[in-house]
Design a protein around this motif. Structure first.
Motif, PDB file in Angstrom:
ATOM      1  N   ARG A 137       0.805  -1.218   0.000  1.00 39.35           N
ATOM      2  CA  ARG A 137       0.000   0.000   0.000  1.00 39.35           C
ATOM      3  C   ARG A 137       0.840   1.271   0.000  1.00 39.35           C
ATOM      4  N   ASP A 138       2.153   1.127   0.132  1.00 35.84           N
ATOM      5  CA  ASP A 138       3.055   2.284   0.138  1.00 35.84           C
ATOM      6  C   ASP A 138       4.151   2.057  -0.897  1.00 35.84           C
ATOM      7  N   PRO A 139       3.853   2.318  -2.181  1.00 39.32           N
ATOM      8  CA  PRO A 139       4.838   2.062  -3.232  1.00 39.32           C
ATOM      9  C   PRO A 139       6.185   2.742  -2.993  1.00 39.32           C
ATOM     10  N   GLU A 140       6.146   3.950  -2.433  1.00 39.09           N
ATOM     11  CA  GLU A 140       7.405   4.671  -2.228  1.00 39.09           C
ATOM     12  C   GLU A 140       8.314   3.967  -1.232  1.00 39.09           C
ATOM     13  N   GLY A 177      -5.495   3.132  -8.044  1.00 34.77           N
ATOM     14  CA  GLY A 177      -4.565   4.237  -7.837  1.00 34.77           C
ATOM     15  C   GLY A 177      -3.200   3.758  -7.371  1.00 34.77           C
ATOM     16  N   LEU A 178      -3.185   2.727  -6.540  1.00 38.48           N
ATOM     17  CA  LEU A 178      -1.912   2.151  -6.096  1.00 38.48           C
ATOM     18  C   LEU A 178      -1.111   1.622  -7.282  1.00 38.48           C
ATOM     19  N   ALA A 180      -1.295   2.540 -10.306  1.00 36.77           N
ATOM     20  CA  ALA A 180      -0.830   3.672 -11.102  1.00 36.77           C
ATOM     21  C   ALA A 180       0.432   4.289 -10.509  1.00 36.77           C
ATOM     22  N   ARG A 181       0.516   4.337  -9.187  1.00 37.95           N
ATOM     23  CA  ARG A 181       1.713   4.897  -8.548  1.00 37.95           C
ATOM     24  C   ARG A 181       2.941   4.042  -8.831  1.00 37.95           C
ATOM     25  N   TYR A 182       2.765   2.741  -8.891  1.00 37.66           N
ATOM     26  CA  TYR A 182       3.881   1.880  -9.299  1.00 37.66           C
ATOM     27  C   TYR A 182       4.228   2.114 -10.765  1.00 37.66           C
ATOM     28  N   ARG A 183       3.203   2.133 -11.595  1.00 42.09           N
ATOM     29  CA  ARG A 183       3.425   2.269 -13.041  1.00 42.09           C
ATOM     30  C   ARG A 183       4.183   3.539 -13.378  1.00 42.09           C
ATOM     31  N   GLU A 184       3.868   4.622 -12.684  1.00 45.58           N
ATOM     32  CA  GLU A 184       4.500   5.905 -12.982  1.00 45.58           C
ATOM     33  C   GLU A 184       5.991   5.910 -12.692  1.00 45.58           C
ATOM     34  N   ARG A 185       6.470   4.983 -11.889  1.00 44.93           N
ATOM     35  CA  ARG A 185       7.893   4.938 -11.530  1.00 44.93           C
ATOM     36  C   ARG A 185       8.700   3.993 -12.413  1.00 44.93           C
TER      37      ARG A 185
END
Length: 270
Positions: A137-140, A177-178, A180-185
């Motif tokens: 839940r916390d990609p960063e 949304g989670l 997507a946050r991975y995909r963007e990186r």
């Protein structure tokens, strides 16, 4: 929430079953506790050992085929296995190294037992495989971890593996949304692989049993529709055969199983 601030009661308690350790038990592993075995046995008692184990092994075989395919056909040499559980049976790094011995594999799970036991289980892999305690839940917390940076070069293509894990993310936590946050990186040419429990061919009584069994674990279980599962792969170009049960994704001889309780897909980032 960062990896270091994940509350202990969300990741480990000897009195609460862990999905990672239950999965290990289903795979005949030994790194699990009585509470995990009791919860897993309730599933087996209600669903039957054949169905339970076939679902688990179908996902495990899917994982191996995906890793070998991406290494052999697409030249992927970096894999991040998110929600990996214990790397104890038919491991991601073994599949990768069978094709590319130099491949790097990072195992990620929010259960600290995974890291504690995983490092021991990975001794033979040298510096090519590591474990990280962090939360899906916390990609960063995963992508920016010093451990990740030491092993994985995110400027180069990488395969993110989400095998039987996103159904532990409730809709309130925005799974799309989670993703997507991975995909963007990710760098172009990267891949994501997913398998997920599906409502389509899972009887309602079975869904109730699984939901009830996992409700007291740190990660309650959520079934999703075909459309909802497909939406998790938005932004990725699905490779053949698309969104299918794991046993039908490029099966090898003798692995043509299909319980149809799950759907799976592998997608490439252009």
């Amino acid at each position: 929430m960062t990896a270091g601030s994940i509350p202990e009661d969300e990741t480990f308690s000897p009195d609460r079953p862990s999905p990672a350790r239950m999965y290990d038990y289903f795979l005949h592993g030994t790194d699990n506790f009585p509470v995990d075995r009791e919860a897993a046995d309730r599933v087996i008692d209600r669903l039957g050992v054949t169905l339970t184990r076939s679902v688990v092994w179908e996902n495990r075989h899917f994982l191996g085929r995906v890793v070998r395919h991406l290494a052999a056909e697409h030249g992927i040499r970096q894999f991040i296995d998110v929600g990996a559980g214990l790397p104890s049976v038919d491991n991601t790094h073994q599949a990768a190294h069978s094709v590319a011995p130099e491949a790097k594999v990072l195992y990620v799970d929010n259960d600290p037992v995974v890291a504690a036991h995983g490092e021991r289980l990975l001794k033979g892999a040298g510096d090519r495989a590591r474990t990280l305690t962090a939360d899906l839940r916390d990609p960063e917390s995963i992508l920016d971890s010093p451990i990740t940076r030491e092993l994985i070069d995110l400027t180069q293509p990488v395969a993110l593996l989400f095998i039987a894990v996103f159904h532990f993310i409730p809709s309130s936590e925005d799974p799309q949304g989670l993703m997507a946050r991975y995909r963007e990186r990710l760098a172009p040419g990267s891949f994501a692989a997913l398998s997920h429990l599906c409502t389509a061919d899972s009887p309602e009584s079975e869904r109730r049993l699984m939901t009830e069994t996992y409700k007291n674990s740190p990660a309650p279980m959520v079934y999703r529709t075909t459309e909802e599962i497909g939406a998790l792969m938005d932004g990725f170009d699905l490779i053949d055969p698309g969104l299918v049960p794991p046993g039908l994704w490029r099966p090898e001889p003798g692995q043509e199983e299909s319980t149809r309780r799950f759907l799976s897909a592998v997608g490439r980032l252009s």
